[in-house]
Design a protein around this motif. Structure first.
Motif, PDB file in Angstrom:
ATOM      1  N   UNK B  18      10.544   1.361  -1.019  1.00 41.75           N
ATOM      2  CA  UNK B  18      11.444   2.129  -1.867  1.00 41.75           C
ATOM      3  C   UNK B  18      10.935   3.519  -2.205  1.00 41.75           C
ATOM      4  N   UNK B  19       9.627   3.734  -1.981  1.00 39.87           N
ATOM      5  CA  UNK B  19       9.070   5.060  -2.257  1.00 39.87           C
ATOM      6  C   UNK B  19       9.175   5.942  -1.017  1.00 39.87           C
ATOM      7  N   UNK B  20       9.106   7.238  -1.239  1.00 46.48           N
ATOM      8  CA  UNK B  20       9.161   8.176  -0.116  1.00 46.48           C
ATOM      9  C   UNK B  20       7.747   8.430   0.398  1.00 46.48           C
ATOM     10  N   UNK B  21       7.641   8.525   1.705  1.00 51.21           N
ATOM     11  CA  UNK B  21       6.359   8.819   2.339  1.00 51.21           C
ATOM     12  C   UNK B  21       6.316  10.335   2.574  1.00 51.21           C
ATOM     13  N   UNK B  43      11.712  11.016  13.033  1.00 49.25           N
ATOM     14  CA  UNK B  43      12.538  10.016  12.374  1.00 49.25           C
ATOM     15  C   UNK B  43      14.021  10.317  12.565  1.00 49.25           C
ATOM     16  N   UNK B  44      14.368  11.608  12.498  1.00 44.90           N
ATOM     17  CA  UNK B  44      15.790  11.914  12.646  1.00 44.90           C
ATOM     18  C   UNK B  44      16.223  11.740  14.105  1.00 44.90           C
ATOM     19  N   UNK B  45      15.286  11.909  15.038  1.00 43.57           N
ATOM     20  CA  UNK B  45      15.631  11.674  16.449  1.00 43.57           C
ATOM     21  C   UNK B  45      15.674  10.195  16.792  1.00 43.57           C
ATOM     22  N   UNK B  51       5.170   3.272  11.556  1.00 44.48           N
ATOM     23  CA  UNK B  51       4.042   4.195  11.630  1.00 44.48           C
ATOM     24  C   UNK B  51       2.762   3.375  11.446  1.00 44.48           C
ATOM     25  N   UNK B  52       1.881   3.424  12.445  1.00 43.68           N
ATOM     26  CA  UNK B  52       0.690   2.580  12.475  1.00 43.68           C
ATOM     27  C   UNK B  52      -0.564   3.439  12.352  1.00 43.68           C
ATOM     28  N   UNK B 139       9.430   3.027   8.207  1.00 42.33           N
ATOM     29  CA  UNK B 139       9.954   4.203   7.504  1.00 42.33           C
ATOM     30  C   UNK B 139      11.369   4.524   7.982  1.00 42.33           C
ATOM     31  N   UNK B 140      12.263   4.735   7.021  1.00 41.48           N
ATOM     32  CA  UNK B 140      13.648   5.105   7.317  1.00 41.48           C
ATOM     33  C   UNK B 140      13.722   6.613   7.598  1.00 41.48           C
ATOM     34  N   UNK B 141      14.795   7.065   8.266  1.00 44.61           N
ATOM     35  CA  UNK B 141      14.915   8.489   8.595  1.00 44.61           C
ATOM     36  C   UNK B 141      14.795   9.423   7.383  1.00 44.61           C
ATOM     37  N   UNK B 142      15.138   8.951   6.191  1.00 44.97           N
ATOM     38  CA  UNK B 142      15.002   9.798   5.001  1.00 44.97           C
ATOM     39  C   UNK B 142      13.603   9.708   4.389  1.00 44.97           C
ATOM     40  N   UNK B 143      12.644   9.173   5.149  1.00 43.44           N
ATOM     41  CA  UNK B 143      11.232   9.055   4.750  1.00 43.44           C
ATOM     42  C   UNK B 143      10.983   7.964   3.706  1.00 43.44           C
TER      43      UNK B 143
END
Lengths: 99, 172
Positions: B18-21, B43-45, B51-52, B139-143
Motif C-alpha cells: 500500500x505504500x509507494x516505492x 513500470x508504465x511500459x 523488483x528483486x 510494484x504497480x505502475x503507480x509505484x
C-alpha cells in the motif's frame, strides 16, 4: 515477460558507445555542443559480443547513432560528425576531435 | 533450522503493501548493452513488475536467487521481473551471459537504491562495501507496493512457493 529494453525513446538520438573510446567521445562533444538530446547505450569491449550494434548498423564498430528524427542509422565517427553538423547546423568547432 | 550461525539483520524499514516505492534511474544491464532507465518508465511500459534485490554479483546468494528464479521460469510467469544489485555493469553483464539468465538487472554500485529502500547492510570485514538484503517487491505502475518480502537474516532465502503466491505469479 515483457522485454525491459529495446524501446528507443521518442524522437531522440540513440548513441551506441564504448566507455573511454576516443571516437565515441568525439561524437559526444558534437552532440553536447549542438545541444542535442541523446540516449547512451554502452556496449561490450569485445567486438564479438557487440551483436546489438551489428544488428542495428551492420557493423561491430562504435560509435553508432540511430537518429529517430530522421530515420538515419550511421557508423564511423567522421561520418557521424559530418552528418550531425549538416543536419543540425552546428558550428563544427570540435569536428576534428581537437581538444 | 540451519546448523550454522546466521547473522540476524533484524527487521528492515522498507516500503510495505500500500505504500509507494521511491523512483530511481540507474543503468539497466541487458545481455547486450547498458543504458539509463527509470523504474517508473519501465513500470508504465511493462505494468506490474517484481523488483528483486540481491547482494553483489559474485556472491553465492545472488547466484542462488537468480538460478532459482530462472528454474522456476519467473520470466514467463510474472508480468515483468527486474533485478537490482550493488555491482558494476560489467560484472552484471558477464553474470547474465555466463548463466544465460533471462532477466535484466539494474547496476547500483553505490548501493544507494537499497539504502533509500531501507534494505542495505554493510559487508562486515570489508571497508566501504554495502549491499542489498535479498528482497522482493511486487510494484504497480503507480509505484505502489503490492507485496514485499525482505530477508531478516544473512543468508536467508524465501519460501519460494509461498512467495510466488504472495507476489501473484501465474501457476506453472
Amino acid at each position: 515477460m515483457v522485454a525491459t529494453h529495446g524501446t528507443d525513446t521518442d524522437g531522440t538520438i540513440t548513441f551506441y558507445r564504448l566507455q573511454a573510446c576516443p571516437y565515441c567521445e568525439r561524437v559526444t562533444r558534437v552532440l553536447e555542443d549542438a545541444g542535442l538530446e541523446y540516449h547512451s547505450r554502452f556496449v561490450e569491449p569485445l567486438h564479438s559480443k557487440r551483436d546489438v550494434v551489428k544488428r542495428v548498423a551492420g557493423v561491430r564498430t562504435v560509435p553508432v547513432i540511430v537518429d529517430e528524427n530522421t530515420g538515419v542509422t550511421m557508423a564511423e565517427s567522421a561520418n557521424i560528425v559530418d552528418y550531425l553538423e549538416s543536419t543540425y547546423e552546428t558550428n563544427g568547432e570540435n569536428a576534428n576531435g581537437g581538444d | 533450522m540451519p546448523d550454522f550461525e546466521v547473522v540476524e539483520l533484524g527487521p528492515a524499514d522498507h516500503p510495505t503493501q500500500g505504500e509507494a516505492i521511491e523512483d530511481f534511474t540507474r543503468p539497466l544491464v541487458t545481455d547486450e548493452f547498458w543504458e539509463d532507465r527509470q523504474l517508473s518508465e519501465l513500470l508504465s511500459e511493462n505494468g506490474r513488475t517484481i523488483v528483486v534485490f540481491t547482494p553483489m554479483i559474485g556472491s553465492f546468494v545472488g547466484t542462488y536467487v537468480w538460478s532459482e528464479l530462472e528454474e522456476r521460469a519467473w520470466a514467463d510467469r510474472a508480468n515483468s521481473v527486474v533485478g537490482v544489485t550493488a555491482s558494476t555493469p560489467y560484472g552484471i553483464s558477464q553474470f547474465l551471459e555466463e548463466n544465460e539468465f533471462s532477466f535484466d538487472l539494474f547496476a547500483d554500485p553505490s548501493n544507494e537504491v537499497a539504502a533509500a529502500y531501507g534494505i542495505d547492510h554493510d559487508l562486515d570485514g570489508m571497508s566501504g562495501v554495502s549491499e542489498p538484503r535479498v528482497a522482493f517487491f511486487a510494484v504497480e505502475p503507480d509505484l505502489t507496493v503490492d507485496a514485499a518480502w525482505v530477508a531478516t537474516e544473512w543468508p536467508e532465502f524465501p519460501d519460494y512457493d509461498a512467495l510466488e503466491s504472495d507476489l501473484g505469479l501465474e501457476s506453472r
